[in-house]
Design an enzyme around this catalytic site. Structure first.
Site, PDB file in Angstrom:
ATOM      1  N   HIS A 125     -10.487 -42.573  20.769  1.00  0.00           N
ATOM      2  CA  HIS A 125      -9.749 -42.562  19.499  1.00  0.00           C
ATOM      3  C   HIS A 125      -8.295 -42.969  19.649  1.00  0.00           C
ATOM      4  O   HIS A 125      -7.534 -42.901  18.688  1.00  0.00           O
ATOM      5  CB  HIS A 125      -9.838 -41.202  18.797  1.00  0.00           C
ATOM      6  CG  HIS A 125     -11.265 -40.809  18.466  1.00  0.00           C
ATOM      7  ND1 HIS A 125     -11.962 -41.381  17.437  1.00  0.00           N
ATOM      8  CD2 HIS A 125     -12.109 -39.930  19.056  1.00  0.00           C
ATOM      9  CE1 HIS A 125     -13.181 -40.867  17.408  1.00  0.00           C
ATOM     10  NE2 HIS A 125     -13.297 -39.987  18.386  1.00  0.00           N
TER      11      HIS A 125
ATOM     12  N   GLU B 225      -8.970 -42.237   5.866  1.00  0.00           N
ATOM     13  CA  GLU B 225      -7.805 -41.381   5.586  1.00  0.00           C
ATOM     14  C   GLU B 225      -6.553 -42.217   5.345  1.00  0.00           C
ATOM     15  O   GLU B 225      -6.541 -43.424   5.573  1.00  0.00           O
ATOM     16  CB  GLU B 225      -7.560 -40.394   6.729  1.00  0.00           C
ATOM     17  CG  GLU B 225      -7.254 -41.057   8.061  1.00  0.00           C
ATOM     18  CD  GLU B 225      -6.995 -40.048   9.185  1.00  0.00           C
ATOM     19  OE1 GLU B 225      -7.511 -38.921   9.115  1.00  0.00           O
ATOM     20  OE2 GLU B 225      -6.274 -40.411  10.125  1.00  0.00           O
TER      21      GLU B 225
ATOM     22  N   ARG C 274       3.014 -42.309   6.846  1.00  0.00           N
ATOM     23  CA  ARG C 274       4.176 -42.619   7.701  1.00  0.00           C
ATOM     24  C   ARG C 274       4.068 -44.063   8.165  1.00  0.00           C
ATOM     25  O   ARG C 274       3.085 -44.720   7.882  1.00  0.00           O
ATOM     26  CB  ARG C 274       4.155 -41.696   8.928  1.00  0.00           C
ATOM     27  CG  ARG C 274       2.809 -41.774   9.663  1.00  0.00           C
ATOM     28  CD  ARG C 274       2.786 -41.006  10.951  1.00  0.00           C
ATOM     29  NE  ARG C 274       1.449 -40.862  11.465  1.00  0.00           N
ATOM     30  CZ  ARG C 274       0.782 -41.776  12.165  1.00  0.00           C
ATOM     31  NH1 ARG C 274       1.336 -42.937  12.410  1.00  0.00           N
ATOM     32  NH2 ARG C 274      -0.440 -41.555  12.595  1.00  0.00           N
TER      33      ARG C 274
ATOM     34  N   GLU D 225     -23.418 -36.770   6.487  1.00  0.00           N
ATOM     35  CA  GLU D 225     -22.848 -38.059   6.088  1.00  0.00           C
ATOM     36  C   GLU D 225     -23.623 -39.167   6.759  1.00  0.00           C
ATOM     37  O   GLU D 225     -24.211 -38.969   7.815  1.00  0.00           O
ATOM     38  CB  GLU D 225     -21.404 -38.132   6.608  1.00  0.00           C
ATOM     39  CG  GLU D 225     -20.338 -38.115   5.553  1.00  0.00           C
ATOM     40  CD  GLU D 225     -18.966 -38.154   6.194  1.00  0.00           C
ATOM     41  OE1 GLU D 225     -18.139 -37.332   5.787  1.00  0.00           O
ATOM     42  OE2 GLU D 225     -18.729 -38.985   7.095  1.00  0.00           O
ATOM     43  N   LYS D 226     -23.570 -40.348   6.184  1.00  0.00           N
ATOM     44  CA  LYS D 226     -24.176 -41.493   6.852  1.00  0.00           C
ATOM     45  C   LYS D 226     -23.401 -41.761   8.142  1.00  0.00           C
ATOM     46  O   LYS D 226     -22.176 -41.701   8.168  1.00  0.00           O
ATOM     47  CB  LYS D 226     -24.108 -42.728   5.939  1.00  0.00           C
ATOM     48  CG  LYS D 226     -24.738 -43.952   6.572  1.00  0.00           C
ATOM     49  CD  LYS D 226     -24.871 -45.083   5.578  1.00  0.00           C
ATOM     50  CE  LYS D 226     -25.478 -46.299   6.246  1.00  0.00           C
ATOM     51  NZ  LYS D 226     -26.838 -46.046   6.774  1.00  0.00           N
TER      52      LYS D 226
ATOM     53  N   GLY E 227     -12.506 -32.947  16.181  1.00  0.00           N
ATOM     54  CA  GLY E 227     -12.608 -33.120  17.627  1.00  0.00           C
ATOM     55  C   GLY E 227     -14.021 -33.153  18.163  1.00  0.00           C
ATOM     56  O   GLY E 227     -14.262 -32.818  19.325  1.00  0.00           O
ATOM     57  N   GLY E 228     -14.972 -33.559  17.329  1.00  0.00           N
ATOM     58  CA  GLY E 228     -16.340 -33.761  17.814  1.00  0.00           C
ATOM     59  C   GLY E 228     -17.189 -32.494  17.883  1.00  0.00           C
ATOM     60  O   GLY E 228     -18.384 -32.560  18.141  1.00  0.00           O
TER      61      GLY E 228
ATOM     62  N   LEU F  71     -22.135 -44.306  10.805  1.00  0.00           N
ATOM     63  CA  LEU F  71     -21.934 -45.749  10.974  1.00  0.00           C
ATOM     64  C   LEU F  71     -21.922 -46.053  12.464  1.00  0.00           C
ATOM     65  O   LEU F  71     -21.148 -45.478  13.217  1.00  0.00           O
ATOM     66  CB  LEU F  71     -20.610 -46.178  10.342  1.00  0.00           C
ATOM     67  CG  LEU F  71     -20.465 -45.889   8.839  1.00  0.00           C
ATOM     68  CD1 LEU F  71     -19.054 -46.192   8.378  1.00  0.00           C
ATOM     69  CD2 LEU F  71     -21.471 -46.696   8.027  1.00  0.00           C
TER      70      LEU F  71
ATOM     71  N   VAL G 112       2.550 -46.966  14.765  1.00  0.00           N
ATOM     72  CA  VAL G 112       2.892 -47.642  16.018  1.00  0.00           C
ATOM     73  C   VAL G 112       2.646 -49.150  15.901  1.00  0.00           C
ATOM     74  O   VAL G 112       3.474 -49.964  16.309  1.00  0.00           O
ATOM     75  CB  VAL G 112       2.052 -47.048  17.174  1.00  0.00           C
ATOM     76  CG1 VAL G 112       2.185 -47.897  18.426  1.00  0.00           C
ATOM     77  CG2 VAL G 112       2.466 -45.614  17.460  1.00  0.00           C
TER      78      VAL G 112
END
Lengths: 160, 448
Positions: free
Chosen positions: B235, B287, B291, B200-201, B164-165, B203, B294
């Site tokens: 998001h 990720e 499932r 991490e890089k 969540g940032g 982007l 939508v």
């Protein structure tokens, strides 16, 4: 009964969704009960709040099949002064704590506040429904063992 | 084939699943909360059971209520839909424990893919690139500088237990590392009781690209093309298309090979999505969503397949109706999500039609949009031979769609779809934020 039969019975019970099983034969009798279903002497309780308004009925658009939820009479018209006691959860309605015990509520019986009205079983948990006020049972809207929906009327009662 | 299936969901996805089940000859049991007693899914299903009050926690998220209903109504399988309990391994376990078939991958696979670190390591093992970064925690500037230089600036400092940032800092040069490491670690400690951070890089404005997968649990994996879901507001995806304007055939092949490898090795069963961040020609594993999603209809259009049908079939142990090695992608499909901007009651509904137009929704004239659930009320999906034609078709269909009584985002979607940057195909996940100030919710585009 030999050990093999006994173990097979245990296994069958373990794998079933039943909470209680009785067996008798060959001069033996056996009674199995699931611990989680009867574990606590004080089962989970719900206070039954009186509810007004129309009953929410299971809507089946096809003739019910064998495993369909039991059809029930929608208790649309309750007598004046009567209160409906509705189910707080979805589950199976039982009138008594076990098959050989007397029902908690009978028509015409006076139930005091805090007294048990019925059991609603969900996932092998026996949830007792208690009266929130003193009342007399006027109608029992379900049969023992019927499926009950959330918010579905179970009893029609008169406040006393 | 089974006789009866419970749908542990509501809204348009429940309606979508009912439709396929009916075609397969499977009876459906819908569950609904008191707020949804007149909802379309409850009206369309063969049996509908009220399982709880409006609050999801006591209805659509209530495992005992769902299991009890499934068992008591004689269901043989449970379809979890999207959201709610669809990626809840414990629910999947309870479903199986009750002797029912779970329409999804094994609970162990869900658990494994749900753990960010484990999922990344697994993806890497099967040949999928992950965002470059520190192999483990970073404690100070001395450790950070070589890692940051190797990744190339900008880099992002992230909390190991975060989300969540929070505990996230973007850093552009060596000199800013020390201070930002300290801030990120303090934030992480305050929010997650764990001050561990890694690098991490970062982007800039990447594309969000995902592959649709159907796998049979025996190693058979069908890759049903990719979807580009870069148009996102906080998001939340707004517009999705297949194929992606930013994916070359070489990239598609590399992504697909990696995904086939991963899903095949996991003996994955059912529908799944593997998500990537794409920067230029490079892509990085993000990720797996274990499932259906939508936005699956755009993949249905370009592959000509009912994905819900394939998902149900493989989970029942039946053969897929498609050949995993002969998936053909045809034309271009775009979806615009129709979201309610406030709850209300639909007083009038006009649904667009014509060739290559599909409207998946739970709305009808008189339907209630409840404040208790997701704001998405429908999906308008189109298909045509190429992107420009598909865009013209979607704008035309949006203009035909009339919803009264509930305010919706049709005008905003139209403004994005006609925006020159979106039209150009050269955009990333930053597009919405870039356009936001110029978007007018009530703008009448084609006032005549």
């Amino acid at each position: 009964m030999d050990e093999k039969t006994l173990l097979a019975l245990f296994d069958k019970f373990e794998k079933s969704s039943a909470v209680e099983m009785k067996f008798s034969g060959d001069g033996n009798s056996l009674e199995l009960r699931r611990k989680e279903a009867f574990a606590s002497s004080a089962p989970v309780t719900f206070a039954a709040a009186p509810a007004a308004g129309p009953a929410v009925a299971i809507s089946s658009h096809e003739p019910p099949h064998t495993a369909s939820p039991a059809p029930h009479a929608p208790a649309a018209s309750s007598a004046p002064g009567a209160e409906l006691i509705k189910s707080p959860i979805v589950g199976t309605f039982y009138r008594a704590a076990s098959p050989d015990a007397p029902p908690f509520a009978e028509i015409g019986k006076k139930i005091s506040k805090g007294q048990k009205l019925c059991i609603i079983e969900a996932m092998k948990m026996m949830n007792a429904l208690e009266a929130e006020f003193d009342c007399v049972i006027e109608k029992i809207l379900l049969n023992n063992g019927d499926m009950v929906e959330f918010d579905q009327p179970i009893f029609e009662v008169k406040k006393v | 084939m089974i006789r009866r299936l419970l749908i542990a969901n509501r809204g348009e996805i429940a309606v979508r699943i009912i439709r396929t089940c009916r075609e397969l000859g499977i009876e459906t049991v819908a569950v609904y909360s008191t707020a949804d007693k007149d909802a379309l899914h409850a009206r369309l299903a063969d049996v509908a059971v009220c399982i709880g009050p409006a609050k999801s926690a006591q209805s659509y998220l209530s495992v005992p209520a769902l299991i009890t209903t499934a068992v008591r109504t004689g269901c043989e399988a449970v379809h979890p839909g999207v959201g709610f309990l669809s990626e809840n391994a414990d629910f999947a376990r309870e479903v199986k424990k009750a002797g029912l078939i779970w329409i999804g991958p094994d609970p162990e696979v869900i658990d494994m893919l749900g753990d960010k670190v484990v999922a990344r390591e697994t993806a890497k093992r099967y040949g999928l690139p992950i965002t470059p970064g520190s192999p483990g925690p970073i404690a100070n500037k001395e450790e950070a500088i070589p890692v940051a230089r190797q990744c190339g600036y900008p880099v992002i400092i992230k909390a190991a237990s975060g989300g969540g940032g929070k505990g996230m800092r973007i850093v552009w040069k060596d000199e800013d590392l020390e201070e930002n490491l300290r801030i990120a670690s303090t934030e992480a400690l305050a929010n997650f009781a764990d001050g561990t951070v890694f690098i991490e890089k970062y982007l800039q404005n990447p594309r969000h690209v995902e592959l649709q997968v159907i796998a049979d649990g025996k190693g058979g994996v069908a890759i049903m093309g990719e979807r580009d879901c870069s148009v996102q507001k906080n998001h939340q995806k707004l517009i999705e298309e297949s194929p992606s304007p930013g994916v070359t055939p070489e990239m598609r092949k590399k992504m697909s090979d990696g995904a086939k490898n991963l899903f095949g090795s996991l003996k994955y069963c059912g529908a799944g999505t593997i998500e990537f961040l794409v920067a230029g020609e490079e892509f990085f594993f993000m990720e797996v969503n274990a499932r259906i999603q939508v936005e699956h209809p755009v993949s249905e259009f370009v592959t000509g397949t009912d994905l819900i049908r394939e998902q149900i079939l493989v989970c029942l142990g039946e053969p897929m109706t498609i050949d995993p090695n002969a998936i053909q992608l045809r034309g271009w499909s775009i979806e615009a999500r129709i979201n309610a901007l406030a709850p209300g009651k639909v007083t009038r509904l006009e649904v667009p039609g014509g060739p290559g137009v599909r409207f998946d929704s739970f709305l009808y004239a008189g339907a209630t949009v409840s404040p208790h659930y997701d704001s998405m009320v429908g999906k308008l999906i189109v298909h045509d031979s190429d992107r420009n034609r598909a865009l013209a078709r979607l704008v035309r269909a949006l203009d035909e769609l009339k919803i009264e009584g509930v305010p919706v985002n049709i005008s905003i979607q139209r403004q994005i779809l006609t925006n020159p940057i979106f039209r150009s195909g050269h955009f990333g996940t930053g597009l919405y934020a870039q356009l936001e100030t110029s978007l007018e919710p009530g703008k009448k585009e084609n006032a005549k």
